[in-house]
Scaffold this motif. Structure first.
Motif, short mmCIF file in Angstrom:
data_model
loop_
_atom_site.label_atom_id
_atom_site.label_comp_id
_atom_site.label_asym_id
_atom_site.label_seq_id
_atom_site.Cartn_x
_atom_site.Cartn_y
_atom_site.Cartn_z
N THR B 8 0.81 -1.22 0.00
CA THR B 8 0.00 0.00 0.00
C THR B 8 0.85 1.27 0.00
OG1 THR B 8 0.01 0.05 2.41
CG2 THR B 8 -1.80 -1.14 1.35
N ARG B 9 2.17 1.12 0.10
CA ARG B 9 3.05 2.27 0.28
C ARG B 9 3.43 2.85 -1.08
NH1 ARG B 9 3.84 5.00 4.97
NH2 ARG B 9 3.25 2.99 5.89
N ALA B 204 -3.44 8.83 -2.64
CA ALA B 204 -3.72 9.89 -1.65
C ALA B 204 -2.44 10.11 -0.86
CB ALA B 204 -4.87 9.49 -0.74
N GLN B 205 -1.36 10.34 -1.57
CA GLN B 205 -0.04 10.29 -0.95
C GLN B 205 0.21 11.40 0.06
OE1 GLN B 205 3.17 9.02 -3.30
NE2 GLN B 205 4.75 9.87 -2.01
N SER B 221 -3.27 14.87 -3.09
CA SER B 221 -3.42 15.07 -1.64
C SER B 221 -4.66 14.30 -1.19
CB SER B 221 -3.58 16.55 -1.32
OG SER B 221 -4.84 17.01 -1.78
N ILE B 222 -4.79 14.14 0.09
CA ILE B 222 -5.97 13.44 0.62
C ILE B 222 -7.26 14.18 0.24
CG2 ILE B 222 -7.13 12.79 2.76
CD1 ILE B 222 -4.24 12.17 3.86
N HIS B 242 0.56 5.41 0.21
CA HIS B 242 0.88 6.27 1.36
C HIS B 242 2.32 6.77 1.28
CE1 HIS B 242 -2.88 4.78 2.84
NE2 HIS B 242 -2.43 3.58 3.11
N ASP B 243 2.52 7.99 1.70
CA ASP B 243 3.86 8.58 1.65
C ASP B 243 4.80 7.85 2.63
OD1 ASP B 243 5.29 11.11 0.53
OD2 ASP B 243 5.92 10.93 2.62
N PRO B 244 6.04 7.61 2.21
CA PRO B 244 6.98 6.89 3.09
C PRO B 244 7.23 7.60 4.43
CG PRO B 244 7.84 6.99 0.86
CD PRO B 244 6.62 7.85 0.88
N SER B 245 7.04 8.90 4.46
CA SER B 245 7.30 9.64 5.70
C SER B 245 6.14 9.58 6.68
CB SER B 245 7.62 11.10 5.39
OG SER B 245 6.46 11.77 4.94
#
Lengths: 129, 279
Positions: B8-9, B204-205, B221-222, B242-245
């Motif tokens: 999912t990342r 939705a990163q 964006s979300i 999802h964003d890695p951060s």
């Protein structure tokens, strides 16, 4: 209305972000969009006139030589780009929907998509003082 | 149709204690039909664990690649079905304007980046260039691919079985250059892929605050993902990539805020590795 090809969508997005007057046609030659800077040449807001069919837009702006002789449709850069799928460039005069006559320099090129299909054409305009 | 999330990342695999609940593997989704036909969507690092569950007796596997950025193909060389002699593996994905899918994949699956060449894998491999707006069928699935707004040739997939529709657009920035986003359907990237889908898996990163410094990177964006889901009339949205951060803790906060909108016209189920959906 069906969704446009992504190349047309991206071209419209780019045109919306530029200060250069730009017209966007589909593969049939219908006028799909003109950006805000082009509204000053057309003499109307895009939101007011919307899409214009091929047979209508080319004559709507009364393209002509300096002496008033009408420019033939087949000599308009945008229609050369659509019909012959070639880039084209020339100067001519138009009369916008606001009734003002303007001298333009125009470059047009066919918009060829990732599949190699011609999806439309893009016209860039410069008003010559 | 049963849908399982194996990765999912977005962008980079993110293993570690901070990502246990939402997952650290990059994009990979398993889709099973009523007759057990298997589709694999993207070959991020999540595809390795999925591959380990596949037996040669299945006969055929179809892998659909949205694009060839590394986070969507990095697991390909570790996808066990490629190394099963006699198993038919079909890979579908976008060519570029100058290279076919095979040539593009060979850039990765060849030395010095990878020791095994694509031409040397022992399965019965068939590659299919997905061209714009092509419909194709795999078993019970009717599949539509269409180019979407993301750097480089990138498609989304619309997958129909009977009257159920899954839409998959993991990397997508439809709001790019559109001050009036979401615009009318004719000018909305991805509209025909997502329209009315029972389940939309969508990029939705970034948070709303992060997006302005990432414009043009190809991701949403979300709030943009929510607006896209609303504009396309989907029944459920699974925010993805999802964003890695973003740690589990950060994502809990982001999704709690997103779910607080009482007027959401669809179910909102943020993607978690291992989650399954029955359509």
């Amino acid at each position: 209305m069906a969704q446009r090809a992504i190349e047309l969508i991206l071209m419209r997005q780019l045109a919306s972000s530029l200060a250069q007057p730009i017209l966007l046609l589909d593969a049939d030659g219908d006028l799909l969009f003109f950006n805000e800077p082009a509204e000053a040449l057309v003499g109307r807001r895009f939101d007011d006139v919307g899409e214009i069919r091929r047979g209508e837009w080319a004559m709507l702006f009364k393209p002509s030589e300096e002496d008033g002789t009408p420019v033939k449709r087949e000599d308009l850069p945008l229609l050369i780009a659509i019909d012959r799928q070639e880039p084209a460039h020339r100067n001519y005069w138009i009369q916008g929907l606001d009734g003002v006559r303007r001298k333009l320099e125009s470059t047009a090129f066919p918009l060829v998509g990732q599949s190699g299909e011609c999806l439309g054409a893009v016209g860039l305009f410069w008003e010559i003082d | 149709m049963k849908v399982t999330l194996w990765g999912t990342r977005g962008s980079l695999a993110t293993p570690g204690p901070e990502s246990i609940r939402y997952g650290g593997n990059t994009s990979c989704v398993e889709v099973r039909g009523e007759d057990d036909t298997l589709l694999v969507l993207d070959a991020g690092t999540g595809v390795r664990r999925l591959g380990d569950t596949i037996r040669p007796e299945i006969g055929r596997v179809d892998l659909l690649l949205t694009h060839l950025h590394m986070d969507h193909i990095q697991g390909l060389g570790f996808f066990e079905p490629l190394f099963m002699p006699g198993l038919s593996v079909h890979i579908w994905g976008p060519s570029s304007t100058t290279e076919g899918l095979r040539e593009r994949l060979q850039h990765y699956l060849s030395p010095p980046l990878f020791p095994v060449r694509l031409r040397d894998v022992p399965c019965k491999l068939t590659l299919h260039d997905v061209v714009q707006r092509e419909d194709f069928r795999v078993g019970p699935f009717q599949i539509k691919a269409d180019l979407v707004c993301h750097p480089g040739p990138t498609v989304g997939f619309r997958i129909r079985e009977n009257d159920r529709v899954l839409a998959y657009i993991p990397d997508h920035e439809p709001a790019l250059g559109m001050p009036d986003f979401p615009s009318e359907p004719a000018w909305l990237s991805g509209y025909e892929i997502a329209q009315g889908a029972d389940l939309l898996i969508h990029d939705a990163q970034f948070s709303e605050d992060e997006y302005p410094s990432h414009v043009g990177w190809g991701h949403s964006s979300i709030p943009q993902a929510l607006d896209f889901a609303r504009a396309t009339g989907v029944k459920a949205l699974v925010p993805f990539h999802h964003d890695p951060s973003h740690s589990d803790e950060i994502m809990d906060e982001l999704w709690e805020k997103a779910k607080a909108d009482p007027d959401l016209p669809f179910a909102l189920v943020p993607a978690r590795e291992g989650a399954t959906f029955e359509l």
